[in-house]
Scaffold this motif. Sequence first.
Motif, PDB file in Angstrom:
ATOM      1  N   VAL A   1       0.823  -1.206   0.000  1.00 21.98           N
ATOM      2  CA  VAL A   1       0.000   0.000   0.000  1.00 21.98           C
ATOM      3  C   VAL A   1       0.856   1.254   0.000  1.00 21.98           C
ATOM      4  N   ARG A   2       1.861   1.301   0.855  1.00 19.25           N
ATOM      5  CA  ARG A   2       2.609   2.549   1.055  1.00 19.25           C
ATOM      6  C   ARG A   2       3.601   2.831  -0.061  1.00 19.25           C
ATOM      7  N   THR A   3       3.827   1.857  -0.917  1.00 13.68           N
ATOM      8  CA  THR A   3       4.743   2.103  -2.029  1.00 13.68           C
ATOM      9  C   THR A   3       4.008   2.259  -3.358  1.00 13.68           C
ATOM     10  N   LYS A   4       2.681   2.447  -3.301  1.00 11.91           N
ATOM     11  CA  LYS A   4       1.948   2.738  -4.522  1.00 11.91           C
ATOM     12  C   LYS A   4       2.380   4.089  -5.069  1.00 11.91           C
ATOM     13  N   LYS A   5       2.267   4.263  -6.365  1.00  9.65           N
ATOM     14  CA  LYS A   5       2.716   5.509  -6.967  1.00  9.65           C
ATOM     15  C   LYS A   5       1.827   6.672  -6.572  1.00  9.65           C
ATOM     16  N   TYR A   6       0.518   6.434  -6.523  1.00  5.45           N
ATOM     17  CA  TYR A   6      -0.414   7.485  -6.144  1.00  5.45           C
ATOM     18  C   TYR A   6      -1.140   7.040  -4.887  1.00  5.45           C
ATOM     19  N   LEU A   7      -0.885   7.747  -3.812  1.00  5.38           N
ATOM     20  CA  LEU A   7      -1.472   7.409  -2.523  1.00  5.38           C
ATOM     21  C   LEU A   7      -2.601   8.356  -2.188  1.00  5.38           C
ATOM     22  N   CYS A   8      -3.617   7.824  -1.527  1.00  2.00           N
ATOM     23  CA  CYS A   8      -4.692   8.632  -0.977  1.00  2.00           C
ATOM     24  C   CYS A   8      -4.643   8.560   0.545  1.00  2.00           C
ATOM     25  N   VAL A   9      -5.321   9.512   1.178  1.00  5.20           N
ATOM     26  CA  VAL A   9      -5.307   9.537   2.649  1.00  5.20           C
ATOM     27  C   VAL A   9      -5.884   8.253   3.217  1.00  5.20           C
ATOM     28  N   SER A  10      -6.849   7.651   2.517  1.00  9.21           N
ATOM     29  CA  SER A  10      -7.435   6.397   3.004  1.00  9.21           C
ATOM     30  C   SER A  10      -6.398   5.280   3.078  1.00  9.21           C
ATOM     31  N   ASP A  11      -5.350   5.349   2.249  1.00 10.78           N
ATOM     32  CA  ASP A  11      -4.293   4.341   2.297  1.00 10.78           C
ATOM     33  C   ASP A  11      -3.432   4.470   3.544  1.00 10.78           C
ATOM     34  N   LEU A  12      -3.356   5.686   4.095  1.00  5.76           N
ATOM     35  CA  LEU A  12      -2.516   5.916   5.273  1.00  5.76           C
ATOM     36  C   LEU A  12      -3.349   6.296   6.488  1.00  5.76           C
ATOM     37  N   ALA A  13      -4.625   5.943   6.464  1.00  8.38           N
ATOM     38  CA  ALA A  13      -5.501   6.191   7.618  1.00  8.38           C
ATOM     39  C   ALA A  13      -6.291   4.936   7.921  1.00  8.38           C
ATOM     40  N   ARG A  14      -5.582   3.824   8.083  1.00  3.75           N
ATOM     41  CA  ARG A  14      -6.223   2.525   8.235  1.00  3.75           C
ATOM     42  C   ARG A  14      -6.261   2.050   9.679  1.00  3.75           C
ATOM     43  N   LYS A  15      -5.411   2.587  10.487  1.00  2.00           N
ATOM     44  CA  LYS A  15      -5.373   2.138  11.878  1.00  2.00           C
ATOM     45  C   LYS A  15      -6.572   2.674  12.636  1.00  2.00           C
ATOM     46  N   ASP A  16      -6.887   1.990  13.696  1.00  2.00           N
ATOM     47  CA  ASP A  16      -8.056   2.369  14.475  1.00  2.00           C
ATOM     48  C   ASP A  16      -7.891   3.777  15.043  1.00  2.00           C
ATOM     49  N   LYS A  17      -8.967   4.543  14.990  1.00  2.00           N
ATOM     50  CA  LYS A  17      -8.900   5.941  15.408  1.00  2.00           C
ATOM     51  C   LYS A  17      -8.548   6.075  16.874  1.00  2.00           C
ATOM     52  N   ARG A  18      -9.063   5.181  17.699  1.00  2.57           N
ATOM     53  CA  ARG A  18      -8.774   5.285  19.139  1.00  2.57           C
ATOM     54  C   ARG A  18      -7.317   4.966  19.429  1.00  2.57           C
TER      55      ARG A  18
END
Length: 886
Positions: A477-494
């Motif tokens: 996921v993190r090495t995709k060429k085009y990243l969106c915030v959803s790709d780096l906001a996957r961990k639980d919010k709490r």
Amino acid sequence: MFLRSCWKSRHKPDSGSVLVWLQLRYVALLWLCVTHLGCAGAEKTVVQKDAEFDITYNDTARSDNQTIYAFNHTVSRNRTEGVRVTVDVLSEGTESSPILFVVRQKQAVLSFQVPLILRGLYQRKYPYAHVGRTLCQPPTRALAETQYFFVDVSTLSSLGTHYQLRISRVESFTLHTDKKFSFTASPSQPQYFKYVFPDGVDTVIVKVNSEMTFPCSVMSIQDIQCPVYDLDNNVAFIGMYQTMTKKGAITVQRKDFPSNSFYVVVVVKTEDEACGGPLRFYPLRPDELIDAGNRSKTLDVVVSPAIKSEVYVMGMLFCLGIFLSFYLLTFLVACVENKRSVHHISVVYSKYCRYIMSYVGVGTQLSLSGSFLVRMHRRREGLLHPVDMSPAETAPLLGKPAVTPVSPYDQYGSFADNASTLSSEAITDSIASDANYGYMERSLESVTGRSRHESLSSVEEDDYDTLADIDSDKNIVRTKKYLCVSDLARKDKRVLSKKYQIYFWNIATIGVFYALPVIQLVITYQTVVNVTGNQDICYYNFLCAHPLGNLSAFNNILSNLGYVMLGLLFLLIVLQRDIIHSKALERNELNALECGIPKHFGLFYAMGTALMMEGLLSACYHVCPNYTNFQFDTSFMYMIAGLCVLKLYQKRHPDINASAYTAYACLAAVIFFSVLGVVFGKGNMVFWIVFSVIHILATLLLSTQLYYMGRWRLDSGILRRMVYVIYTDCIRQCSGPMYIDRMVLLVMGNIVNWSLAAYGLLERPNDFASYLLAIAICNLLLYFAFYIIMKLRSGERIGCMSLVCILFTAVVWGFALFFFFQGLSTWQKTPAESREHNRDCIVLSFFDDHDIWHFLSSIAMFGSFLVLLTMDDDLDDVQRDKIFVF
């Protein structure tokens, strides 16, 4: 002993026996004089002369004679006249047998030798054949009184030494308020004058100025008592004193002088090293006398009344009024925004419900009441979160094709973009995204079986981040060429909320443990200044340093109130947003769950706390500013710059931002280097080489970390992998970087940091702390500019509130930096050189340029924080899979 035993043998002494004893004692003393002082066979001639003022007496002193000059003058209680003794030795080679002059007064004795030998550093000796001294004037209670004083002249030279003696009156001995008086002084001819507090004046400022930088001089404020310490080797014994070149100023309060008067003493030093001047050569022989040359200096002194208590009150009210107005403005803006948001929600719900009605075929115009809005909202939530079927399945049931409806409000950033979740395409994309990353947006019930309202202490980030397949998925996921915030906001919010709250608690703990010893130390500094009177310890702007109690410069402390008040206001604004966001999460609102930049307020809380601590520690620094405690003023500036960079990065990279422990460890290393640079960095080439190498290596490591989103390892195989990448991407085939935007930012950052490292290595600036702060600010500004450019390039917009904050903050920063670079004092130079930059107050006769810097910089920092807080508000209605990462 025989005489004493005879005296003690008598049982009761009478007047006759006392007289006999006195006569015997006189004979014994005369015998001692003859035998032990070399007076045998020759009598010492004592000559007493009646002398008059303003007459020059030419005479010769020998070992066999002693001359006494008797003077008398009338002393008035209402008028004080100074009496000055001037002596010149006309003979050569008198250093081995100088002439001793003793001035005997009613309540004081003054003695000095001519040639006068004054010592400098390393025991250098400077002879002065021309000496002038002012006699201390004992106070008198009578309306008019005739006082006598005698000048005894003696020497041990048998050859005879020619001298000139002159006694004169000092007509302008008493200084008058706001009246300038000019005079000339030298090391052997010090000057002092008397000043009496007029009625109604409790505080005055004594200003001494000169057109000449050198020779170095000392101004001192001493109480009316004898003796007066007016030589280079004793002027620091009592009172307040400071070295000076062109400017000197001391604020004097009536309460410190019970006699309501004081002496202004000006002494010219034998050497200029204390004022930053060159040091003379070291003498070849220890007892060699060095010709001091002409060290006369022309100065002028003026005593002016200081500000009254009303000005203190006006200054405090002015300071409070400025910053309380921000509280009022924030309250008004909050009211307007709240009213506007309620109206906006009502309008949007009306349009949305009409759209739904037309979509399901109702086709009638309904008057939407409040209860109907509630029912439609519940129906909408039921459509958005169906129990057994997707929105794609509900469309055929309604007699419509399974296609996405086209809404007139369906544009980027509109509310209809959220409603697009009704389409099968949006749901399919979301499910596909879930399949890629196993724990994205899943509730804790489905992962751990825990309750959503369970304590945060039971949730750990490691629970979701340790499995090998998850780590492999990160690499994908993190090495995709085009990243969106959803790709780096996957961990639980709490989990992330707990992670970022540590920033706040850590900085609060650091602040307490840092501030307590700082406060204790600066109180000690102020006590030392008050007890010793040494004004060279602290680098004030002495022309605008208003004391209050034991504080020497209250205005410089008061002006830091803005950091504390605006920091607290920012915390309140963040708290309000945090509460609103928490309530939205409790209601399971779609915007809070799946739209916009993920809301994490821990770093904002840390920034507000850091701003408050900056105000407190800056105030502590200005209690007694000097180079040993300058890090008090800069430590939390490093903190603020670092936290702002982290917050900018966290906005689009919430899952991979640095932990609080790593961030504060790095900031601690920065402060450590700051202290080393202040102590050892001045002109030390080795230190600058080591620091520049560390600076460049840290820049490269951080660049690699940011470019690969943390998906790289620093181990023994790093060199082999670097060679392989260079070979495959640069030699075998010429391919550009995969992440062009990131590469542009990092290249620019490396150019800036390498340039700063080269500048430091070549120039080696004396103010290392400010140099280090400049590095932090340059990197922050570079990243902020990159963020704004990429935000606009990605099709996003900047909201009205954010744009106003950006423009306002930029203007305030410009004015703030203008006042900062005025440089009213600098501890990079000697105290005397620093006072050359002192200036008068410019606002209310109370605040100087540096105080205005405090006001404006606190406002600018507050505005900068608001920019970071509001700059992505335009994305609150945009799904995260449509927000790009940069």
